[in-house]
Design a protein around this motif. Structure first.
Motif, short mmCIF file in Angstrom:
data_model
loop_
_atom_site.label_atom_id
_atom_site.label_comp_id
_atom_site.label_asym_id
_atom_site.label_seq_id
_atom_site.Cartn_x
_atom_site.Cartn_y
_atom_site.Cartn_z
N SER A 323 0.81 -1.21 0.00
CA SER A 323 0.00 0.00 0.00
C SER A 323 0.85 1.27 0.00
N THR A 324 2.14 1.14 0.31
CA THR A 324 3.02 2.30 0.31
C THR A 324 3.42 2.74 -1.09
N LEU A 325 3.16 1.90 -2.10
CA LEU A 325 3.46 2.27 -3.48
C LEU A 325 2.26 2.99 -4.07
N GLN A 326 2.48 4.21 -4.53
CA GLN A 326 1.40 4.98 -5.14
C GLN A 326 1.85 5.45 -6.52
N LEU A 327 1.13 5.01 -7.54
CA LEU A 327 1.41 5.39 -8.91
C LEU A 327 0.54 6.61 -9.24
N VAL A 328 1.18 7.73 -9.58
CA VAL A 328 0.48 9.00 -9.70
C VAL A 328 0.67 9.57 -11.10
N THR A 329 0.02 10.72 -11.33
CA THR A 329 0.03 11.35 -12.65
C THR A 329 1.24 12.28 -12.79
N ASN A 330 1.41 12.76 -13.99
CA ASN A 330 2.37 13.83 -14.28
C ASN A 330 1.62 14.89 -15.10
N PRO A 331 1.39 16.08 -14.55
CA PRO A 331 1.84 16.66 -13.28
C PRO A 331 1.22 15.98 -12.05
N TYR A 332 1.85 16.23 -10.91
CA TYR A 332 1.43 15.61 -9.65
C TYR A 332 1.31 16.69 -8.59
N GLN A 333 0.21 16.62 -7.83
CA GLN A 333 -0.03 17.59 -6.77
C GLN A 333 -0.52 16.85 -5.53
N ALA A 334 0.04 17.19 -4.37
CA ALA A 334 -0.34 16.52 -3.13
C ALA A 334 -0.03 17.44 -1.95
N ILE A 335 -0.72 17.19 -0.85
CA ILE A 335 -0.45 17.88 0.42
C ILE A 335 0.16 16.85 1.36
N ILE A 336 1.41 17.08 1.73
CA ILE A 336 2.15 16.15 2.59
C ILE A 336 2.47 16.87 3.90
N ASP A 337 1.87 16.40 4.97
CA ASP A 337 2.08 17.02 6.29
C ASP A 337 1.84 18.52 6.27
N GLY A 338 0.77 18.94 5.61
CA GLY A 338 0.42 20.34 5.58
C GLY A 338 1.18 21.18 4.58
N VAL A 339 2.04 20.56 3.76
CA VAL A 339 2.84 21.27 2.75
C VAL A 339 2.35 20.85 1.37
N ARG A 340 1.96 21.83 0.54
CA ARG A 340 1.43 21.52 -0.79
C ARG A 340 2.58 21.40 -1.79
N PHE A 341 2.66 20.23 -2.42
CA PHE A 341 3.65 19.96 -3.46
C PHE A 341 2.98 20.02 -4.83
N LEU A 342 3.69 20.56 -5.80
CA LEU A 342 3.27 20.50 -7.20
C LEU A 342 4.51 20.31 -8.04
N GLY A 343 4.47 19.34 -8.95
CA GLY A 343 5.66 19.09 -9.76
C GLY A 343 5.32 18.38 -11.05
N THR A 344 6.28 18.45 -11.97
CA THR A 344 6.18 17.76 -13.25
C THR A 344 7.48 17.00 -13.50
N SER A 345 7.45 16.16 -14.52
CA SER A 345 8.65 15.42 -14.90
C SER A 345 9.54 16.21 -15.84
N GLY A 346 9.19 17.44 -16.15
CA GLY A 346 10.08 18.34 -16.87
C GLY A 346 9.76 18.62 -18.32
N GLN A 347 8.75 17.92 -18.92
CA GLN A 347 8.48 18.17 -20.33
C GLN A 347 8.03 19.61 -20.59
N ASN A 348 7.22 20.16 -19.67
CA ASN A 348 6.72 21.52 -19.87
C ASN A 348 7.85 22.54 -19.84
N ILE A 349 8.83 22.33 -18.96
CA ILE A 349 9.94 23.28 -18.84
C ILE A 349 10.89 23.15 -20.03
N SER A 350 11.20 21.93 -20.44
CA SER A 350 12.12 21.75 -21.57
C SER A 350 11.52 22.25 -22.87
N ASP A 351 10.19 22.21 -23.01
CA ASP A 351 9.56 22.70 -24.22
C ASP A 351 9.62 24.23 -24.29
N ILE A 352 9.40 24.90 -23.16
CA ILE A 352 9.53 26.35 -23.12
C ILE A 352 10.98 26.75 -23.39
#
Length: 471
Positions: A323-352
């Motif tokens: 259950s500790t394995l979580q397969l998620v999307t790209n981009p990915y957004q989550a709140i971990i211990d009250g901290v909001r994370f947002l990230g991508t695997s880099g395609q959007n940045i490399s294209d710009i």
């Protein structure tokens, strides 16, 4: 920080083993919420036109731009649509940028029999001094000139411009503004040190085997099997691991099945099969010890267009039961211990990076945050799903941590907004080439690189299996 806790007990490596075995409990996560529902695709229909996503983007972001324009140029500013413009009348217009590019690759241009042109060679940048900017809304378009930097902007950006229309039909820009950062909820992080490890670009299945030792050192550090008691107690504070795309190497993208006859490749096995098995074994070691989020990337076996959907669990028979394995999307957004994370695997940045003069990935990452959109170049030069009801790439909530994977170098900075927002920006390097990961402390949002260097035949000055934690 992580390294400060590990250093004091480093001398214990030379001491005799203790009669009492030391164990350290893994730091638990008090709260976790996956906020990536907007990036999940339900019914997949590709028979719609991409014009809908541009229209939806403009409709959703126009109120934000109008509010920002009135704040910058005064509450009595006149906001008009393009069809309402009068010559020499100064006003504000909100619209979508289209960048007419001389060097933009075009398959229609390449296969045209009339021009008989050879295919363009691949370039790192596709900008040209003759590029032009055009502003579009629902009904019209107009060419822009004046105080606006063409090289730094890309197609798909929603912008508010201030100026007037000239007699030649062009709009003379005097100033412009973007949506800037959205509202940020207060950070409710833990009171004690608790770390999240970010890694991208494992590159499994590549030709170089040197990165495998560094990868195993990374796994051993997370699972508490590396170093003395100081390192092990620090590793226990890692409460979550996020793998940010490109888990497989580009070398696994074999095109032999397309270029060769079927009878020649009938009994051959795809290069990605062994790489996925290796990934499953690595995930097994990690998820037995710590929760882990796995994001897909450009070279991973999932859909190519954004948002990329989670990898299928059937590919990981060893690790998927946990259950500790979580397969998620790209981009990915989550709140971990009250901290909001947002990230991508880099395609959007490399294209710009390709279609603008911006060359620093960290600068591009901050720029996407300022314009209020994760991937403005999609769907023009970056593939994405043809959304028509809403654009999921628009920033609705300001994250506390915004990262992108597969960047050339590790960099980080804190970006601040006009309303007191503070966002930690992090670019993660490709682990297969840099052997570098990133640790983020959820208590105070400080981050540091962790580099694993392996001994090679040509690297006589490096120490075998050395681990270095940056400042």
């Amino acid at each position: 920080m992580f390294s400060e806790q590990a250093v004091p007990s480093a001398h214990s490596l030379l001491a005799s083993p203790s009669s009492i075995a030391s164990t350290f409990a893994r730091a638990p996560i008090s709260t976790y919420t996956n906020c990536s529902q907007n990036f999940r695709l339900g019914e997949r229909t590709f028979n719609r036109q991409y014009a809908h996503i541009y229209a939806t983007r403009l409709i959703q972001m126009r109120p934000l731009l109008m509010e920002r324009a009135r704040r910058k140029w005064g509450s009595n500013i006149t906001v008009k649509k393009l069809c309402e413009l009068q010559i020499a009348e100064k006003c504000c217009v909100v619209g979508t940028l289209f960048k007419s590019m001389q060097l933009q690759p075009s398959i229609l241009r390449e296969i045209s029999e009339e021009h008989n042109l050879p295919p363009q060679p691949p370039r790192t940048k596709y900008i040209h001094q003759l590029d032009e900017l055009i502003l579009e809304d629902e009904l019209q378009r107009i060419k822009l000139e004046g105080a606006i930097q063409i090289d730094t902007l890309v197609t798909g950006t929603i912008i508010a411009i201030y100026g007037s229309e000239r007699e030649d039909g062009k709009f003379l820009v005097e100033d412009h503004c973007f949506a800037d950062m959205p509202t940020q909820l207060p950070m409710m992080g833990p009171n004690t040190d608790r770390f999240v490890l970010l890694v991208s670009g494992l590159g499994l299945g590549g030709k170089s085997g040197e990165s495998l030792l560094g990868m195993q050192l990374l796994v051993d550090m997370v699972t508490g099997q590396l170093g003395a008691e100081g390192e092990q107690s620090s590793a226990a504070l890692i409460s979550r691991v996020i793998l940010a795309g490109n888990l497989l190497s580009q070398n696994t993208q074999s095109k032999d099945t397309v270029n060769k006859a079927k009878y020649l490749t009938k009994k051959t096995q795809a290069a990605s099969v062994e790489a996925v098995k290796m990934l499953d074994e690595i995930l097994l070691q990690l998820c037995m010890s710590v929760p882990i989020d796995v994001m897909p990337g450009e070279f991973d076996p999932t859909n190519y267009t954004l948002p990329q959907q989670p990898l299928h669990r059937c590919m990981f028979p060893l690790s998927s039961p946990y259950s500790t394995l979580q397969l998620v999307t790209n981009p990915y957004q989550a709140i971990i211990d009250g901290v909001r994370f947002l990230g991508t695997s880099g395609q959007n940045i490399s294209d710009i990076f390709k279609y603008s003069s911006l060359s620093d990935y960290l600068e591009i990452l901050e720029w996407t945050l300022r314009i209020g959109h994760i991937s403005p170049t999609a769907p023009d030069t970056l593939g994405c799903y043809p959304f028509y009801k809403t654009d999921p790439f628009i920033f609705t909530d300001c994250p506390h941590i915004y990262f992108c994977g597969n960047a050339p170098f590790f960099k980080s900075k804190v970006a601040k907004g006009e309303d007191g927002q503070k966002v930690l920006l992090v670019t993660l390097p490709d682990f297969s080439t840099s052997q570098t990961a990133c640790l983020i402390n959820l208590r105070d949002l400080t981050c540091q690189p962790v580099t694993f260097s392996a001994f090679g035949a040509n690297d006589e000055e490096e120490e075998e299996g050395a681990m270095d934690t940056g400042p």
